[in-house]
Design a protein around this motif. Structure first.
Motif, mmCIF file in Angstrom:
data_model
loop_
_atom_site.group_PDB
_atom_site.id
_atom_site.type_symbol
_atom_site.label_atom_id
_atom_site.label_comp_id
_atom_site.label_asym_id
_atom_site.label_seq_id
_atom_site.Cartn_x
_atom_site.Cartn_y
_atom_site.Cartn_z
ATOM 1 N N PHE A 125 -108.770 104.947 79.132
ATOM 2 C CA PHE A 125 -108.645 103.502 78.972
ATOM 3 C C PHE A 125 -108.212 102.831 80.274
ATOM 4 C CE2 PHE A 125 -106.593 99.543 77.870
ATOM 5 C CZ PHE A 125 -107.336 99.051 76.810
ATOM 6 N N ARG A 126 -108.924 101.768 80.625
ATOM 7 C CA ARG A 126 -108.536 100.928 81.754
ATOM 8 C C ARG A 126 -108.605 99.479 81.299
ATOM 9 N NH1 ARG A 126 -106.844 104.914 83.191
ATOM 10 N NH2 ARG A 126 -107.082 106.053 85.161
ATOM 11 N N PRO A 127 -107.528 98.714 81.458
ATOM 12 C CA PRO A 127 -107.529 97.335 80.957
ATOM 13 C C PRO A 127 -108.364 96.403 81.823
ATOM 14 C CG PRO A 127 -105.474 97.795 82.104
ATOM 15 C CD PRO A 127 -106.238 99.100 82.044
ATOM 16 N N ASN A 128 -109.111 95.528 81.158
ATOM 17 C CA ASN A 128 -109.758 94.410 81.857
ATOM 18 C C ASN A 128 -108.800 93.240 82.009
ATOM 19 O OD1 ASN A 128 -112.245 95.393 79.665
ATOM 20 N ND2 ASN A 128 -112.558 95.632 81.863
ATOM 21 N N TRP A 129 -107.900 93.100 81.026
ATOM 22 C CA TRP A 129 -106.904 92.026 81.032
ATOM 23 C C TRP A 129 -105.550 92.587 80.630
ATOM 24 C CZ3 TRP A 129 -106.910 86.655 81.936
ATOM 25 C CH2 TRP A 129 -108.127 86.143 82.403
ATOM 26 N N GLN A 130 -104.494 91.946 81.132
ATOM 27 C CA GLN A 130 -103.134 92.293 80.734
ATOM 28 C C GLN A 130 -102.431 91.061 80.181
ATOM 29 O OE1 GLN A 130 -100.857 95.477 83.078
ATOM 30 N NE2 GLN A 130 -101.988 94.423 84.690
ATOM 31 N N ILE A 131 -101.659 91.272 79.131
ATOM 32 C CA ILE A 131 -100.766 90.247 78.589
ATOM 33 C C ILE A 131 -99.345 90.758 78.757
ATOM 34 C CG2 ILE A 131 -100.101 88.897 76.569
ATOM 35 C CD1 ILE A 131 -102.868 89.474 75.400
ATOM 36 N N ILE A 132 -98.505 89.997 79.414
ATOM 37 C CA ILE A 132 -97.101 90.366 79.576
ATOM 38 C C ILE A 132 -96.254 89.267 78.942
ATOM 39 C CG2 ILE A 132 -95.290 91.058 81.166
ATOM 40 C CD1 ILE A 132 -97.403 91.705 83.225
ATOM 41 N N SER A 133 -95.498 89.640 77.914
ATOM 42 C CA SER A 133 -94.721 88.666 77.163
ATOM 43 C C SER A 133 -93.233 88.968 77.275
ATOM 44 C CB SER A 133 -95.142 88.671 75.687
ATOM 45 O OG SER A 133 -94.324 87.809 74.929
ATOM 46 N N ALA A 134 -92.489 88.029 77.850
ATOM 47 C CA ALA A 134 -91.031 88.113 77.956
ATOM 48 C C ALA A 134 -90.463 86.977 77.117
ATOM 49 C CB ALA A 134 -90.588 88.013 79.404
ATOM 50 N N SER A 135 -90.407 87.195 75.813
ATOM 51 C CA SER A 135 -90.085 86.103 74.890
ATOM 52 C C SER A 135 -88.661 85.597 75.046
ATOM 53 C CB SER A 135 -90.325 86.552 73.443
ATOM 54 O OG SER A 135 -89.613 87.734 73.154
ATOM 55 N N GLY A 136 -87.761 86.439 75.539
ATOM 56 C CA GLY A 136 -86.365 86.022 75.683
ATOM 57 C C GLY A 136 -86.029 85.385 77.015
ATOM 58 N N LEU A 137 -86.997 85.295 77.900
ATOM 59 C CA LEU A 137 -86.748 84.747 79.243
ATOM 60 C C LEU A 137 -86.993 83.250 79.261
ATOM 61 C CD1 LEU A 137 -86.369 84.973 82.354
ATOM 62 C CD2 LEU A 137 -88.833 85.442 82.485
ATOM 63 N N LYS A 138 -86.006 82.499 79.680
ATOM 64 C CA LYS A 138 -86.174 81.070 79.884
ATOM 65 C C LYS A 138 -86.383 80.795 81.378
ATOM 66 C CE LYS A 138 -85.965 79.423 75.735
ATOM 67 N NZ LYS A 138 -87.151 78.749 75.141
ATOM 68 N N LEU A 139 -87.509 80.203 81.692
ATOM 69 C CA LEU A 139 -87.846 79.930 83.081
ATOM 70 C C LEU A 139 -87.069 78.730 83.613
ATOM 71 C CD1 LEU A 139 -91.731 80.235 82.743
ATOM 72 C CD2 LEU A 139 -90.159 82.004 83.586
ATOM 73 N N ASP A 140 -86.938 78.689 84.921
ATOM 74 C CA ASP A 140 -86.391 77.507 85.602
ATOM 75 C C ASP A 140 -87.588 76.631 85.983
ATOM 76 O OD1 ASP A 140 -85.385 75.582 87.280
ATOM 77 O OD2 ASP A 140 -84.244 76.972 88.543
ATOM 78 N N PRO A 141 -87.801 75.513 85.292
ATOM 79 C CA PRO A 141 -88.993 74.695 85.552
ATOM 80 C C PRO A 141 -89.107 74.236 86.999
ATOM 81 C CG PRO A 141 -87.925 74.006 83.514
ATOM 82 C CD PRO A 141 -86.989 74.961 84.194
ATOM 83 N N ARG A 142 -87.988 73.945 87.621
ATOM 84 C CA ARG A 142 -88.041 73.441 89.001
ATOM 85 C C ARG A 142 -88.539 74.522 89.956
ATOM 86 N NH1 ARG A 142 -81.934 71.494 89.320
ATOM 87 N NH2 ARG A 142 -81.813 73.508 88.217
ATOM 88 N N PHE A 143 -88.182 75.770 89.687
ATOM 89 C CA PHE A 143 -88.601 76.871 90.552
ATOM 90 C C PHE A 143 -90.009 77.352 90.208
ATOM 91 C CE2 PHE A 143 -88.804 81.528 91.336
ATOM 92 C CZ PHE A 143 -88.701 81.494 92.720
ATOM 93 N N CYS A 144 -90.326 77.351 88.900
ATOM 94 C CA CYS A 144 -91.585 77.950 88.432
ATOM 95 C C CYS A 144 -92.726 76.953 88.279
ATOM 96 C CB CYS A 144 -91.350 78.664 87.102
ATOM 97 S SG CYS A 144 -90.238 80.084 87.230
#
Length: 535
Positions: free
Chosen positions: A154-173
């Protein structure tokens, strides 16, 4: 129970995840193992039928305003940039990726290799990496499951990475808020942060397929359900939430191909998914027996409550959200087609719940009218479904799935029109809403009547030789159908005030033409000519 990393996953394969080394990677666990891990971690409980029940927290549905597509050389001139397809720059994507991978490096990670598209010619291999085992169970349920032999190479064509508990910093991201779902076609990656609503995983891949299949493979991607009879005669059901798409496509006399996402090739249709993600608000054995009995071990139920003092789900309780959901593999449905493919459709149904009580219960559309109605994607919400809504409210969603369409709706409509003509498919507009007046005055069209009309169409028993033209919208409607009162086939007959009906028809037609203006520049003159009459 002690949770340990799966010894079958080699260290070199971990490096392909794009993540920093972790000794706590759980690869390709079974549904039973994932459910047990979720319960052990205090993230879920079992209900009395053995299904896993979770609460997704702050996010109980998709967040369209926090969905982004990376603006780069691949997407700049192809994506229809709008409120659903919001651009984000490559630098912001890189920052979100770094934030997610750094965050997950200290967590247990649940990894699943799976794929989309039941037609192997268009198969898309997907690697799903999640922070929580329940989210990985969702991926197991909703995507197609490769064999053990296939996994070895198996080799992925696409990857999904989910970090549901992470809150991003909107100003940085560079995001609007602390949660985001970002698609990069260049990196073939979907990043999800700050939301535990599992639907973001499934709809991310749907958005990807809505881009690559029409643009690169000449396959029409569709937000619809599909079923077929024993002779292979296939039908498609399009419709927004509340129009009856799941109910009407779940027919014990027909095999279910899929309930939500499909592709249409030159040879036929195929399901994108390996499971169902059904709404379960007010779910009952009487109304939805197939879905009701699918709530069993292996199923994942979201945002429901139990009857007090029990672990029995109260499906009528919408206090967390009206968007309660259950995901389960397609083979939980007794009459599911395997493989989940069908022939070119003979009949296509556009479902609308017209709370204004104007549209007929069944209308046959010309190919041009079908393309116009397809782009419009109309239904009407009833009073009380939203704060401040005291009368019916028109809702339009292009191609019955605007939030998931990266290309201009006219692109999908032209493909649909071409296929209708190539395969001589008939299109029917079905009103599952009101008749005799709007919501509050008229009455809801009985489900038994709608089923009788659809059955008559599917069995080629609806006589359209004796038909009439429905004014303003210019649809062709029948005068007779077995099992349905003649009077309701033309809604004008059901209104006591005929002048009021005419005026309301004109008002609804005006809403259609006003909505369509934003798409007019991207469609043909034939489609524009299929608009309701301007009176």
């Amino acid at each position: 129970m002690t949770i340990t990393a799966n010894p079958l996953i080699p260290r070199e394969k971990i490096l392909h995840f794009g993540l920093r080394n972790s000794d706590r990677i759980h690869y390709q666990l079974s549904p039973q193992e994932l459910a047990a891990a979720a319960v052990l971690r205090g993230e879920a409980v079992y209900n009395d039928t053995g299904a896993l029940v979770i609460n997704t927290g702050e996010c109980t549905g998709r967040s369209p305003k926090d969905k982004y597509i990376v603006l780069d050389e691949l997407t700049r001139d192809n994506v229809d940039w709008n409120n659903f397809n919001q651009p984000i720059d490559s630098i912001s994507f890189d920052r979100v990726f770094e934030e997610i991978t750094e965050y997950l490096a200290t967590k247990d990670m649940w990894v699943r290799d799976c794929y989309a598209c039941a037609d192997d010619r268009f198969r898309v291999n997907i690697r799903v990496i999640t922070e929580k085992p329940a989210e990985n169970l969702f991926a197991y349920n909703m995507f197609l499951r490769p064999s053990e032999e296939t996994l070895e190479t198996f080799r992925p064509n696409w990857q999904i990475i989910s970090a549901s508990g992470l809150k991003l910093d909107p100003r940085f991201c560079g995001t609007r808020s602390g949660n985001a779902a970002i698609i990069s076609f260049k990196h073939r990656m979907i990043l999800i942060a700050g939301t535990a609503y599992t639907g973001e995983i499934k709809k991310g891949i749907f958005t990807v397929l809505n881009y690559i299949l029409p643009l690169e493979k000449d396959v029409l991607s569709m937000h619809c359900s599909a079923n077929k009879d024993n002779d292979g005669n296939t039908a498609l059901f399009f419709g927004l939430s509340g129009t009856g798409k799941t109910t009407l496509s779940a027919d014990p006399r027909r095999m279910l191909i899929g309930d939500d996402e499909h592709g249409w090739t030159a040879e036929g249709v195929f399901n994108f998914e390996g499971g169902c993600y059904a709404k379960c608000i007010q779910l009952s054995e009487e109304k939805e027996p197939q879905i009701f009995h699918a709530v069993k071990p292996g199923a994942l139920v979201e945002n429901t409550r139990f009857f007090e003092g029990t672990n029995t789900i109260n499906f009528d309780d919408g206090s967390i959200t009206e968007n309660t959901r259950v995901s389960y593999p397609l083979d939980f449905i007794d009459n599911a087609a395997s493989p989940s493919v069908g022939n070119n459709p003979k009949h296509i149904f556009f479902l609308t719940c017209d709370a204004y009580g104007i549209l007929p219960p069944v209308s046959q559309l010309t190919p041009e009218q079908a393309m116009y109605q397809f782009i419009s994607g109309y239904t009407a919400k009833v009073a009380g479904t939203e704060a401040g809504v005291t009368e019916p409210k028109a809702t339009f969603s292009a191609c019955f799935g605007a939030p998931f369409l990266p290309l201009h709706p006219g692109h999908y409509a032209q493909m649909l029109g071409r296929k209708l003509k190539e395969h001589n498919a008939k299109v029917w507009l079905i009103n599952t809403g009101w008749t005799g007046g709007p919501y509050g005055t008229g009455s809801r069209i009985k489900l038994a009547y709608t089923r009788a009309l659809i059955t008559a169409v599917l069995e080629d028993k609806l006589n359209m030789d004796e038909s009439e033209i429905f004014p303003v919208f210019n649809f062709r409607i029948p005068k007779y159908c077995e099992g349905v009162p003649d009077q309701i086939l033309n809604p004008a007959n059901t209104w006591s005030d005929k002048n009021n009906f005419t005026e309301k028809s004109k008002s609804l037609a005006k809403l259609f033409t006003e909505n369509f203006q934003k798409y007019a520049d991207g469609v043909s003159s034939e489609i524009k000519a299929a608009a309701p009459a301007r009176i």
